[in-house]
Design a protein around this motif. Structure first.
Motif, short mmCIF file in Angstrom:
data_model
loop_
_atom_site.label_atom_id
_atom_site.label_comp_id
_atom_site.label_asym_id
_atom_site.label_seq_id
_atom_site.Cartn_x
_atom_site.Cartn_y
_atom_site.Cartn_z
N ASP A 50 6.40 5.58 -3.09
CA ASP A 50 5.59 4.61 -2.37
C ASP A 50 4.23 5.16 -1.96
O ASP A 50 3.19 4.55 -2.22
CB ASP A 50 6.35 4.10 -1.14
N VAL A 76 3.22 -8.93 -2.05
CA VAL A 76 3.92 -7.78 -2.61
C VAL A 76 5.43 -7.98 -2.46
O VAL A 76 6.20 -7.73 -3.40
CB VAL A 76 3.46 -6.48 -1.92
N PRO A 126 0.48 -1.77 2.85
CA PRO A 126 0.35 -2.88 1.90
C PRO A 126 1.68 -3.40 1.38
O PRO A 126 1.76 -4.56 0.96
CB PRO A 126 -0.50 -2.29 0.78
N PHE A 127 2.74 -2.60 1.41
CA PHE A 127 4.04 -3.08 0.93
C PHE A 127 4.65 -4.13 1.85
O PHE A 127 5.63 -4.77 1.48
CB PHE A 127 5.01 -1.92 0.75
N GLY A 154 8.01 0.07 1.16
CA GLY A 154 8.36 0.15 -0.25
C GLY A 154 9.85 0.28 -0.49
O GLY A 154 10.41 -0.33 -1.42
N LEU A 176 0.07 -5.12 -5.24
CA LEU A 176 -0.35 -3.99 -4.41
C LEU A 176 -1.85 -3.73 -4.56
O LEU A 176 -2.56 -3.50 -3.56
CB LEU A 176 0.45 -2.75 -4.80
N VAL A 178 0.48 4.15 -3.48
CA VAL A 178 -0.62 3.76 -2.59
C VAL A 178 -1.82 4.67 -2.80
O VAL A 178 -2.97 4.20 -2.87
CB VAL A 178 -0.15 3.79 -1.12
#
Length: 446
Positions: free
Chosen positions: A182, A362, A356-357, A289, A156, A186
């Protein structure tokens, strides 16, 4: 059957939706054109790409960028029209005098993590060819939560770091924030990286939607207070009566009730940010997430058991998978389908989003977690695992002990308790009928 090569390829996807870190857009398209899954896997970033090599048209996308296509018959030869939206395909066909061929069920979604190849068009059209380009190993890591958390959050950190360095240094950054696991991870990773990279933490805000007394705002405030970071919190207030589930259906072009609710909340949040900050562009969120760490209540879905959740690879990311009976050619499945709940509202309100998940590195770290060994087939242990693993990883990578609160969906936390059924009393059939009503004059044989 008479077959013909595709004569024309029309790519309606805005090139700006592609955010590729390690090569030019031209090189990325060339890799898709060649069709090698290994070549496509090396494209690092978010993308929705269409390319041609001889008679073959190939398409590929990342999980966080929808990509659809439609095959139109023309006297000059068949045309393939691609876009991130169904309505854009329809509008183009109408402009070309081909609207009579269209129905939304005839569009095809490129499934995430696949190269789709279309060569010949006939009557009837042959199936496309699918080649998977992302197949992460599953459950091979040791059952050590601290090490698993470190690896997951390290991935991450890498993804958020690449994203941050790609932005102009003066651009503000908003986190869609509830104080859950989640969005909390972040936010903390983004804050940590801004300091490590010598950036200005003042660029950062944690935007929390509040629709008349939802629990998320209190949770977000407690999360940040415990870390002495409350100055970053910015509530976005709106009225429950402003929610319009049918607008959400039109924007996301889908009709699954949970995703409609989520998209309606995203529209309210983005509309509130846009009203306050007309020039704001960049938002980052925690979508994906739950899918990565399998944190959905199995009891709410009669099709699932804990065995099916743990034994089917990428189930929450991709659904049952290409070639399976329940895979939708029009929508694909899992998060590959539902990500429009985030993508489309942000695009509609003029934001550039980042989740980003959803990035392969990731997801790979998540897939390698030995869930069966850690949970012993126990639902409650599975649900508790995400908070444990992520909080351990965040502490190892940022030095901060992250608060962990019970899971709540976005739509549940933004509204006051008990208000959700009043604002969303409709069935999936109602949403589907509303979506199809725009195209009601078109035949549907599906």
């Amino acid at each position: 059957m008479i077959e013909r090569e595709i004569e024309r390829v029309v790519d309606l996807v805005d090139p700006l939706v592609n955010r590729i870190h390690n090569m030019s857009l031209q090189e990325a398209r060339a890799r898709v054109a060649r069709g090698s899954p290994d070549d496509v896997l090396e494209i690092d970033g978010s993308f929705a790409l269409v390319a041609r090599e001889g008679e073959a048209v190939r398409l590929a996308r990342s999980l966080d960028r929808p990509l659809r296509y439609f095959l139109a018959k023309r006297s000059e030869g068949p045309a393939l029209v691609a876009s991130d939206r169904i309505d854009a395909i329809h509008e183009f066909l109408e402009s070309e005098g081909l609207g009579g061929q269209f129905h939304p069920s005839y569009t095809r979604m490129v499934p995430a993590h696949h190269v789709v190849e279309v060569r010949l068009v006939g009557c009837p059209d042959p199936d496309a060819d699918y080649k998977r380009f992302f197949t992460p190993p599953r459950g091979t890591a040791p059952a050590e939560p601290e090490a698993l958390g470190r690896r997951y959050v390290a991935a991450l950190v890498d993804e958020i770091g690449k994203w941050l360095t790609s932005l102009p240094e003066s651009e503000p950054i908003g986190v869609c924030f509830s104080g859950g696991v989640d969005s909390g991870a972040v936010f903390l990773v983004t804050y940590h990286l801004l300091g490590r990279l010598g950036g200005n933490p003042g660029r950062l805000k944690a935007f929390t939607l509040s629709l008349g007394g939802g629990e998320d705002l209190d949770q977000a405030r407690r999360f940040l207070q415990q870390l002495d970071l409350e100055m970053f919190l910015e509530p976005i207030e709106a009225r429950p009566g402003d929610l319009d589930p049918f607008e959400a259906v039109r924007v996301m072009e889908d009709y699954k009730p949970l995703d409609v609710e989520c998209a309606a909340m995203a529209l309210a949040l983005c509309r509130g940010i846009r009203a306050r900050y007309p020039q704001w562009r960049h938002l980052v969120d925690g979508d994906g997430g739950d899918e990565n760490l399998k944190d959905y209540p199995i009891e709410e879905n009669p099709e699932l058991t804990i065995r099916s959740v743990l034994n089917n690879p990428l189930l929450y990311q991709e659904g049952w998978g290409v070639g399976r009976m329940k895979h939708s050619l029009t929508y694909s499945g899992g998060h590959s389908r539902s990500y429009t709940r985030t993508y489309a509202p942000l695009r509609r309100l003029g934001f550039t989003g980042f989740s980003p998940f959803t990035r392969p590195r990731v997801i790979e770290a998540a897939e390698d977690i030995p869930f069966a060994a850690l949970t012993g087939g126990d639902h409650q242990k599975l649900y508790a695992l995400k908070g444990e693993i992520v909080s351990l990883g965040v502490q190892a990578l940022t030095g901060r002990r992250m608060p962990v609160f019970p899971k709540r969906r976005f739509q549940q936390g933004a509204l006051p308790p008990g208000e959700l059924p009043r604002r969303f009393p409709f069935r999936e059939a109602d949403y589907r009928m509303h979506f199809l009503s725009r195209y009601a004059s078109r035949p549907n044989s599906s």
